[in-house]
Structures are given as C-alpha cells and as structure tokens.
Design an enzyme around this catalytic site. Structure first.
Site, PDB file in Angstrom:
ATOM      1  N   HIS A 116       0.847  -1.182   0.000  1.00 54.47           N
ATOM      2  CA  HIS A 116       0.000   0.000   0.000  1.00 54.47           C
ATOM      3  C   HIS A 116       0.880   1.228   0.000  1.00 54.47           C
ATOM      4  O   HIS A 116       1.855   1.285   0.749  1.00 54.47           O
ATOM      5  CB  HIS A 116      -0.875   0.029   1.254  1.00 54.47           C
ATOM      6  CG  HIS A 116      -1.943  -1.012   1.236  1.00 54.47           C
ATOM      7  ND1 HIS A 116      -3.054  -0.921   0.442  1.00 54.47           N
ATOM      8  CD2 HIS A 116      -2.068  -2.171   1.917  1.00 54.47           C
ATOM      9  CE1 HIS A 116      -3.826  -1.983   0.632  1.00 54.47           C
ATOM     10  NE2 HIS A 116      -3.255  -2.758   1.516  1.00 54.47           N
ATOM     11  N   CYS A 158      -0.610   2.060  -5.006  1.00 57.15           N
ATOM     12  CA  CYS A 158      -1.372   3.245  -5.401  1.00 57.15           C
ATOM     13  C   CYS A 158      -0.398   4.411  -5.528  1.00 57.15           C
ATOM     14  O   CYS A 158       0.509   4.533  -4.709  1.00 57.15           O
ATOM     15  CB  CYS A 158      -2.390   3.599  -4.309  1.00 57.15           C
ATOM     16  SG  CYS A 158      -3.493   2.237  -3.923  1.00 57.15           S
TER      17      CYS A 158
END
Lengths: 344, 571
Positions: A116, A158
């Site tokens: 992440h 991301c």
C-alpha cells in the site's frame, strides 16, 4: 522482490511478489541471487483453505508458491531498516549470505516492491513508511559504492509513480503501476479463498512474462506497453531519463533472466549397489580406551544435591556502594581521622 | 640395485599401513525409516526418520575435514566453526494432543525450538550462540535471528545431552523458543536438501508440502549428537537425525473414513529405496489389529515409550516389496473401538485472571499411573514483560501443598533476560498437580511493539521432563539394527523411560497503546494553536487598508478619457 503488507486481506500483495519471483526463477536466476522479502505468511496461514499454496489466477489455476521457494526475510524481519540495509550492504557481520545482496559494479539489479502506498511513500507492515527521498538516497549510496551496473525498479502500489520522481542516480529505469493521484486496482477475487488474488498491473505483467523465454528478444519498450489503461484502469508510468542506453535496445532478460554456465559431461558415476554397514573396528592393543557412555537424562539425586553456581565476585556498585560510603563517612565524622590507627 | 630396493621398501610399507587401518576412507552411513501408527481417534500418525552417520570426530585435535560424503557440508561447517557438541532444532505447526494421540516418538513444542550444547573449549558461549542462530536462520529460511539474550535461557537441570559425554556443565547449554514462528514450504525445502538423496528417491519422495501442511500437526526437526561408532563404544561418530512427524486429520484429509493409504496421505507412492541408504524400511503399527494390505511376512516387536508394540515391516531395499506394479501403496483400515492406553504423563497450561494488569499462570500436570509416584522436572521460561511474583508460587497436589525438592529460579532483567523457573516435583500416583504463579503485565516502549500488537504476545511452552515407570521392560542394549524410532533416547535402565511433554504456549495481551495518538495529538494541537492563538494574534497585529476594487474594462477606458479631459473619475 519485496512484499510489504501484513494480514490476510493483503493476500494479493504476496501473490504479486511470488509471481515475479517465479518468473525470475523460471528465466534462470538462482535462489542465491534473489532476496525475497514477504511480510506475512499467506501460504501456511490458518485462513488459507488450501495450505502451502498461493494462487494468482482464480479457480486455482496457477500456484505461484510452488515447491521450491526460499524466503530470505519473512514476517517481522521485513522493515524499512532491513530493506535499506540489504540495498546498501550495511548488514551486521553475522548475516548469512542468502540474506545479503552480493552485487558488484557489473550486476544488473531488478527491484520489485508492492504493497500500500501513497504520494511519496510506501507503507511497511502497517506501522512504518519509506519515502521516495530515502529510496533515492539509498540508490545513490549504491551507485557511489558501485553496487550496481543498471537497476530496474518496478513498483505496484497506489500512486506508484511518486516513488520514482526523486531518483537522481544514473542508470536507473523505473516502472510504476499508476500515476500520482490514481489508485492501482486489484484484479479478481476468488470465492473459495475469499480475497482478491492479484493486482491488475502485476497480473498482466505475469501474463506478459509467461511468454518470455530465456532467449527472447523482447525489449523494454514491450514492457512499458504492459497493461494499458483499458486493462488496468490506472495509467502505468515509466521513467527512463536517467538510463544511458536506449530502452528499445535493452533486453528484458538483462534484468529478469540470467545465463548460467553449464558444463555437460557424458561420464556416469556408479553408485555402489550395496553399502555394507560400518566395519567393526577392533581396539588397538596397547592402549586401554574406556568405553564412552550416554548421560543420564534425569539424574534426580544429582539434581537435588546440586550446589548453586559460584557466581563471579563483582565489586559492589550502586546502592550498596552508596550505603557503605555513607556509613563510613558518618563513622569518621563522629570519631575523627586519628582513630583510624586503631582499626588498622 | 638401490632403485629396486626402494621400490620393495615402498610396497612393504603400503602393506603394513593397510593392516593397521582396515578402512582407508571414512565410511558414512545413511538409514531411513517411516513409522505409520493409526491413532484411536481415526487420525493417522506418520513419523519419518533419516539418520546420517558421519564417521569423523572433527572435534579432536588435528582432524580437519574437507571431504563430505553423505553428511551435508553446510551443517558440518557450522558444527566445526562453532564447536557445537549437540544441536537440536525443531519447527512445528500445531500442538500435539497427548490425551487423544498418545506420546509422540520425538516431542516438540509449537513454533521453533533450538537448544545447543557447546564444547568445553568454547570461551565465549553467548557470542557463538548469537552467530549460530544467524547462520541457522539463513540455512533454514526462518527468523531464528530473533533469538537473542531476551529469550535465551540456560537451564540448570533440564535438557541434558542426548549424546555421548560425561561432563554436563550447564554453562555450555543454551535454550530458546520462538512460539510465533511459522513453518511452511520454505522451511521444508532446505530441510529436504540436507538429505543424501534429496527428495528424488527413497522415502523423501512422499514429502510433498501441499499434503504435509494440510494436517493437524507437522513437525520437522534436525538433531545432531555424538554417538557410539560401534558396539564397543570406544570412539565417537556424529549422527544427524532428521525427523518429520505429521498427523493427518480424519476429516480434513481423510474424508471421515478410517481408511488410509499412502496415496491418500501423501499423494505419492513409494517406488524405490534411496540407493545411498544401508536400510530403508516402513513400519506399520498393527498392535490393534488393523487391516493391512499388501501383506508382508516380516514382523517385528519393539518396546517403545513403555509399551510393547508389534509392527509389520516393509523392506524397501528388496525388490519384491514393490510387487508387480513397481510401487508400494499401503492400505490401512481399522475400526477404532476399544480402550486406548492412557498416557501416564500429561500437562496443560493456561492463563487465568481478567483485565490487562494482572494474571495468573496455571500449569497442571497429570500423573495417570495407578500406584507409582515419580518425580518430574518442570521448566518454565517466561519473557520479561510478564513480571512474575514468585512469592505467590504454589504447588498443590490432591489439594495439599507439595514442596519441590529442587527449585532453581533466575529472575528476569528488563529487556535483558527472561525468567527461568525449574522445579523438581514429586507427583503422587493417580493425581493432578497444579502450579500457579501470579504475574503483572508490563507496558512496553512504543517502538517495542510488533506491527500487530493486538494479536497478543506469546509465552513459550513449559517443558516437563520425567522418567516414567514403564509397564514393560525396556531394552538397554545398543544394537546396530534397532529401528530408529526406538533408539532416539538412550535407555539406561529397564524400569523406566524418558519422556518430555510440552504444554501449550500462552497468548497474552499486553496493555496496548493507541498508535494513532501521536498523529491525533499533533493534529489537535496544531488546530487549537491555529484557531485559538492564531485568530487572537491576527486581531492584535492586523492592519486594515482600503483597497480600490478593480473596475471593468469599459469603465477603465472611460476613466482614461476622463483623466485626459480633466473631469472627475467614475468609481
């Protein structure tokens, strides 16, 4: 190959890392040249309905965990500090070879990160982060210590493109799964396992790499075309300005594969068909060797009468020293120094 | 003439040297064995043992080993570099249920366990221990580097060496467990690579990770110790035993039927013995009369763990064992009614209490022998963050106080050393003994918490070691062709056998802070400062100026013309 996420619902990050590991091994790089870091164990996790497997395609088509996997850093060992130490080579002296990045100035290094992330950082195990500046500085240290010839950096998180914005060392090429402000999306869930199995970018990267074989002439421009926006929803990005060669002339197998020297021999070795057990040795005549014995496992009498260990004598410190100093001071205050001769 | 003499002299010399040393090169030996034991609950227990005998005493002066035959080089180099006398390391997934499954051949606690006896000549045992754990973590792909002084203990009476020797100075012993350590294929792969035949031939072809880890209990271990080289026991040889114990569950792997076969357990069958092995055998426990096919004429009886059991033996070095299909697939079926032999020694452990401040550890030891009492040695190693109050230690049997005949307690030092408590307790016959001690939970520094602190913190298993009186006379003779499962623990007397029972590891929650608090505090403080102090500051120091609004384009042009004309401007 680094996976930075913990917990069962981040299964897809471990599957991403293992699929890159698998492709790289298939194309010829041996385990001694791969440092695999997995922050959590998905294969033998109690929630895994099929233990010792990690699947990348739904309906359990492809087991990327396999039978011959070597994880160098696992669980709590995957930290920012350990990652940077592996890159820069500043490891404690007792670290085994399989945990070191033994590269020199002729090595091409491939680094794959997944987890992440956000604008300018990547989260490690839900408790710490690595920033893009730290990463750029680590690569500069590697360049100054001549630890790589060329480096390919792939990141699937991301806003992944923010991680390579700050690079400033030469011979670096970077690929990311999404631009700043975009999220990388996961691909398919598997209803039996209950979680998403892979991220979109790595899924299509794996499909692309499955078609590459060790003698393939595919070059970096083909790699840049993997997962266009129609498939990936996010826009993959790449950065080649720090790279000295033209990306079109760089073969994918320069980073993903390796060629090992193999000597083929036509000789056969015969294993002796029946191995006789050890020849009984007769003791040599002149010396009397006493037979050795096994130790008693629970010698009750010996234990009960065990003397306490003689502790080494240390001079008193701390409280005891202060107490004795106080006593002596009070003594000499009341009685005076001239009475010392009565003591000695 | 002199040349001829010289040649004769040489040949004579060769012959005499041959007479003195009958074997020119050291002979290593490898044996492999699989024991299959159907369990009363319908599960099936398979125990693999691979034994490599290394015929060199590398700890002797002047012996430098450079040629490795069957003994793995990675372990041999580790042993000689760190002067290790004995090494025992095990990786276990699951907990051994003694009351349902009986006693295992090789006991092991959940997680990873490592205990090492160093040689007398080592001067810095702690330094060697630290480096050894790092090297082993690289060999076995496990996080053994987390073993450091905060979880290592030096037991004073438990864990006596299992190999040859007479000096037992416990300064050279180190013991550590990592209850959190997981076992998966990445640990099995290097373990298999230590075998002489790898996983290509012999019994190791059955070791497929997809089936092995889909089980109730999986334990793989490496045991290295010095043993007698021959029956006279005048010199030492080094033995490496690799053991793998696995219990397959009736429902998850067995589909609910008490009908097992090698193919059902391992998804493979046996096709050949390892060519480098001197003996390769499969023993199936038929004491409770299960149905077994294919039938074999070889039977053997062995006394193991205080019980006389009958085994059917399949010798894989003989070609006729494999039959016409060239593969051996054993089929086993049993009814499972009738009484199981109750294990004589059993232990449990749990945490009592409520809240996140205090608690109580209870260890319960059961002696199921109807009329004999025997002593047990209980060893407890508790991490420093559970602060034990030893003045609250009570040992009760049959609701009366039972004073241990030996207590060794080493208190913990915060962040340096764990607690070590060893007690020799006499268990009365047919009784339950309870050991309780109260503790208080410490608040750790915020960097010392793991990334998932709400999972809890593990406390390693307690170890109960005992010489249990045996119903059947044990075999004290050492013979070369004894099956491996009965020769692991050396038997000194006939009337008792040595047993080690591990209790459950504990999972305790420590008071956990809210890790988002630094971020919350910064946000809140900055907001308060910005809104409260900031607006006050602005009120005091801000000056106001009149600001001419900008006119639209048409009016600006008109103003330009008016300035030229000298007429008052528009606003």
């Amino acid at each position: 190959a680094v996976c930075t996420s913990r917990f069962w619902f981040n299964y897809r990050h471990v599957a991403n890392t293992l699929s890159v590991y698998r492709s790289v091994k298939r194309l010829g790089i041996p385990d001694s040249h791969i440092v695999l870091m997995l922050a959590d164990d998905m294969a033998c996790n109690y929630r895994n309905p099929k233990p010792a497997t990690v699947f990348s395609h739904k309906n359990m088509e492809l087991n990327v965990y396999g039978d011959d996997v070597e994880v160098d850093y696992r669980g709590y060992e995957v930290t920012v500090e350990n990652f940077l130490r592996v890159l820069t080579g500043r490891l404690p002296p007792s670290t085994p070879r399989s945990k070191r990045l033994l590269s020199d100035d002729r090595s091409n290094i491939l680094i794959y990160l997944t987890g992440h992330g956000g604008n300018g950082f990547l989260k490690f195990q839900d408790s710490e982060e690595i920033s893009n500046m730290e990463l750029a500085d680590a690569f500069e240290q590697m360049w100054q210590k001549r630890r790589y010839n060329e480096l390919l950096f792939i990141i699937d998180t991301c806003q992944g493109a923010s991680m390579y914005e700050r690079f400033y060392s030469p011979n670096l090429m970077a690929l990311a799964s999404s631009q700043v402000g975009e999220d990388s999306l996961s691909h398919q869930p598997d209803l039996a396992i209950g979680v998403h199995l892979m991220d979109k970018y790595t899924f299509y990267l794996l499909e692309f790499l499955e078609e590459v074989h060790p003698a393939s002439q595919a070059n970096m421009n083909d790699l840049f075309k993997v997962c266009p926006q129609s498939q990936c929803v996010s826009t993959p990005g790449h950065r080649t300005d720090l790279f000295q060669r033209n990306p079109g002339s760089v073969l994918i197998t320069d980073f993903f594969g390796s060629v090992r020297k193999v000597e083929i021999t036509k000789d056969t070795i015969n294993l002796t068909s029946s191995l006789k057990p050890l020849i009984q040795r007769s003791g040599s005549g002149d010396m009397q060797i006493e037979s050795l014995t096994y130790v008693d496992q629970l010698p009750v009498a010996e234990i009960i009468h065990q003397k306490p260990k003689q502790k080494d004598w240390h001079p008193p410190d701390g409280f005891i020293l202060g107490l004795w100093t106080l006593i002596l001071l009070v003594f000499f205050q009341t009685y005076g120094i001239k009475h010392l001769k009565h003591i000695f | 003439h002199t040349h001829l003499n010289y040649k004769l002299g040489l040949t004579l010399q060769n012959r005499t040297s041959e007479a003195l040393t009958p074997a020119a090169a050291a002979r290593d030996e490898f044996q492999e064995e699989l024991v299959i034991r159907p369990l009363h609950s319908g599960d099936i227990y398979a125990s693999f043992q691979f034994r490599t005998l290394w015929d060199t005493d590398f700890l002797q002066e002047g012996q430098k080993v450079s040629h490795y035959r069957l003994f793995p080089k990675s372990l041999g180099q580790v042993l000689s570099k760190f002067s290790v006398r004995e090494l025992h390391i095990s990786f276990t997934q699951g907990f051994w249920r003694t009351m349902q499954w009986g006693q295992p051949f090789i006991p092991s606690p959940p997680g990873a366990e490592l205990w090492v006896w160093f040689h007398d000549t080592v001067s810095d045992v702690d330094g060697n221990w630290k480096e050894l754990t790092n090297v082993l973590s690289g060999i076995f792909c496990a996080s053994l580097n987390f073993i450091d002084l905060t979880n290592t203990v030096q037991p004073s009476a438990s864990f006596k060496p299992l190999g040859l020797g007479n000096a037992t100075d416990h300064r050279f012993l180190r013991y550590a467990t990592l209850p959190r350590e997981i076992v998966c294929t990445e640990n099995l792969t290097p373990w298999k690579k230590l075998l002489p035949c790898g996983s290509k031939a012999g019994l190791a072809v059955l070791l497929k990770s997809e089936k092995l880890f889909h089980s109730s209990f999986h334990s793989q271990a490496v045991h290295i110790r010095p043993v007698c080289q021959d029956e006279q026991c005048t010199s030492k040889a080094w033995e490496l035993r690799q053991t793998l114990n696995v219990v397959f569950d009736l429902y998850t792997a067995g589909q609910g039927k008490k009908e097992w076969s090698l193919f059902k357990m391992f998804s493979r069958t046996l096709t050949e013995a390892c060519p480098l092995a001197t003996s390769s055998k499969v023993y199936v426990d038929i004491t409770d009369n299960p149905e077994l096919s294919p039938a074999t004429p070889l039977l053997s009886q062995a006394v193991v763990l205080g019980d006389r059991r009958t085994y059917s033996v399949y010798d894989l070095s003989r070609a006729e064992t494999f039959g016409q299909l060239r593969s051996l697939n054993l089929l086993l079926r049993w009814k499972g009614d009738g009484e199981m032999l109750r294990p004589l020694l059993h232990a449990e452990r749990y945490v009592a209490g409520f809240g996140l401040q205090t608690g109580e550890i209870h260890t319960v030891i059961y002696n199921n022998h109807p009329y004999r009492a025997f002593p047990v040695l209980l060893m407890d190693s508790v991490p420093w963050y559970l602060q034990l109050y030893i003045h609250t230690l009570t040992v009760t049997s049959k609701s009366r106080d039972n004073k241990p005949s030996y207590i060794h307690y080493q208190p913990a030092k915060d962040r340096h050393r764990p607690h070590l408590l060893e007690m020799l307790i006499q268990l009365p016959p047919h009784s339950m003994t309870e050991v309780t001690v109260q503790f208080e939970r410490a608040l750790l520094k915020w960097t010392e918490y793991t990334p998932d602190p709400n999972h809890g913190f593990y406390v390693g298993s307690s170890v109960v070691s005992a010489l249990v009186p045996s119903m059947v006379a044990m075999n004290t003779n050492f013979t070369q062709d004894q099956p491996l499962f009965s020769s692991f623990v050396p038997v000194k007397e006939e009337s008792s056998y040595f047993v080690r029972v591990y209790t459950e590891p504990l999972l305790v929650n420590l008071p956990t802070p809210d890790f988002s608090m630094p971020y919350n505090v910064i946000c809140l403080t900055c907001t308060v400062v910005a809104v409260g102090y900031g607006s006050f500051y602005n009120l005091l120091t801000r000056t106001f100026q009149v600001d001419e609004p900008s006119l639209p384009l048409a009016k600006r042009l008109a103003n330009l013309i008016r300035r030229i004309r000298g007429v008052p401007l528009l606003t």
